[in-house]
Scaffold this active site. Sequence first.
Site, PDB file in Angstrom:
ATOM      1  N   GLY A  23       0.851  -1.180   0.000  1.00 57.41           N
ATOM      2  CA  GLY A  23       0.000   0.000   0.000  1.00 57.41           C
ATOM      3  C   GLY A  23       0.883   1.224   0.000  1.00 57.41           C
ATOM      4  CB  CYS A  50       5.366  -4.194  -0.172  1.00 55.40           C
ATOM      5  SG  CYS A  50       6.071  -2.573  -0.436  1.00 55.40           S
ATOM      6  CE1 TYR A  51       2.180   0.818   5.970  1.00 49.84           C
ATOM      7  CE2 TYR A  51       0.363  -0.760   5.975  1.00 49.84           C
ATOM      8  CZ  TYR A  51       1.007   0.337   6.531  1.00 49.84           C
ATOM      9  OH  TYR A  51       0.494   0.937   7.644  1.00 49.84           O
ATOM     10  CG  HIS A 137       5.160  -5.337  -4.893  1.00 49.97           C
ATOM     11  ND1 HIS A 137       3.913  -5.136  -4.338  1.00 49.97           N
ATOM     12  CD2 HIS A 137       5.922  -4.300  -4.491  1.00 49.97           C
ATOM     13  CE1 HIS A 137       3.919  -4.020  -3.640  1.00 49.97           C
ATOM     14  NE2 HIS A 137       5.122  -3.474  -3.721  1.00 49.97           N
ATOM     15  CD  GLU A 139       1.949  -7.862  -5.535  1.00 45.79           C
ATOM     16  OE1 GLU A 139       2.829  -8.561  -5.009  1.00 45.79           O
ATOM     17  OE2 GLU A 139       1.767  -6.665  -5.252  1.00 45.79           O
ATOM     18  CG  ASP A 195     -13.675  -7.907 -19.627  1.00 46.49           C
ATOM     19  OD1 ASP A 195     -13.009  -8.922 -19.875  1.00 46.49           O
ATOM     20  OD2 ASP A 195     -13.181  -6.795 -19.411  1.00 46.49           O
ATOM     21  CE  LYS A 337      -9.715  -8.580 -21.140  1.00 47.23           C
ATOM     22  NZ  LYS A 337     -10.650  -7.462 -21.080  1.00 47.23           N
TER      23      LYS A 337
END
Length: 481
Positions: A23, A50-51, A137, A139, A195, A337
């Site tokens: 964050g 991270c945070y 990170h 991710e 989508d 996606k």
Amino acid sequence: LPHDAPRAEIERLSPRGFILSGGPSSVYDAGAPSLPPYLRAPSVPVLGVCYGMQLLAHELGGVVRPAGRREYGPATISVCDDSNLFRALPSSLNVWMSHGDSIEQLPAGFTALAQSPNTPFAAMSDPARRFYGVQFHPEVTHTEHGLDILRRFVLEVCQCAPDWSPENIIQESVALVRALVGDGRVLCALSGGVDSAVTATLAAHAVGERLTCVFVDHGLLRAGEADEAMALFTNHLDLNVVRVNAAERFLARLDGVVEPERKRKIIGEEFIRVFEDEAARRGPFAFLAQGTLYPDVIESAGPGKKDAARIKSHHNVGGLPERMDFKLVEPLKRLFKDEVRAIGRALGLPERWVNRQPFPGPGLAVRIIGPVTRAALDTLRAADAIVRAEVEAAGAERALWQYFAVLTPVQTVGVMGDHRTYANLIAVRAVTSEDGMTAQWAALPHDLLGRISARIVNEVPGVNRVVYDITSKPPSTIEWE
Ligand code: XMP
């Protein structure tokens, strides 16, 4: 879930573990997210990213040093303990860092798992209490083996079962839509993208004839797009679709508007108004289905996401007006996606449609820098059609997430024939990405770029110069607005 979600709401989910996300805050900021009390001595594993890692260190008795300088971008870490998160991974990994503060001293019970030139604590764990933390990170796609690290935490440490499959998600979504809608009627917004086509097909499975789809041609679509989309919906997907030609309405409301967030708000709101008009004509409909994805929810920092920094108001989330006459049905709201594409295939959508490049809801309006006019739209549409045709003729599209043209208000001098020209600059953008959250500019072959440029300048009136965008996301975004 936000860090201050009520404990009862979290317990209802019976979590097998917690991941505390990154964050923008520092643990020293007033009002920064704090560690929920039930995570101080949890019965399940916790991974801080991270945070999230800094918060664990700070609140469990370690020392977090306020930012001397920001570490931002690629970094190489060396693994010093491969007994848990890093087991069977290379001893040196390229990862993506993005943080200000860093950890100076670990809390009692923790040991370092990896270090980087900037910090001896690039990752940490306290396996007895099942606390883990990574400063980078995992991710984002720039982090090598990031998914392996997450997989290890989720499958091995938390012992979750990997039961995601398109069929499960389809069944769950259909059941959820049925439960939400009861015997109500649903209006579905079709944009022509994968989508909304997947959303409509799921809704059709759930409620059958009680679904009416509306395809709004807002005049901000690419060349040929409206007709192709209608052919897919009616011939292939057998959906009940109404086409509304609303270009005049949208252009009138966008007249003179320059600010990107205002464009998005106006377009989002006008969409809803068009739907309301159609609903009044064909209704009543209590529900509106739309193809909102999880990245739209995260990046719009909407309700329940108050601590994430607002990057853009994607029109089907942040752009919604306060007053709305529909309840929303958003079966893809928790999906990325690539997951939606897998579901689309399982639902029988044609491959070329499933693999279509994403196209933003506000359409070409956010690719025209400056006011949106009919003339600007014609120029951009012609240039964009050339970009698409040439990229596809070269077979380069398979590796790309998106490839498109942007019309800038920059005017430059050129010479054509023997004449001086003073005309607009077109930018070409092509990126690779896994999920749109991060992206790399694509190294398109120079001869392909050369053909695109030559054709645009020769064939599109009002353009005399073409540039190629070589920035990645972050620090840029994919769209220019
Ligand atoms: P950015 O520009 O935020 O784009 O890096 C990430 C992905 O989202 C798409 N995008 C949008 N989609 N409404 C949408 O439905 C929007 O307002 C919007 N803005 C960006 C963009 O095309 C890319 O795939």
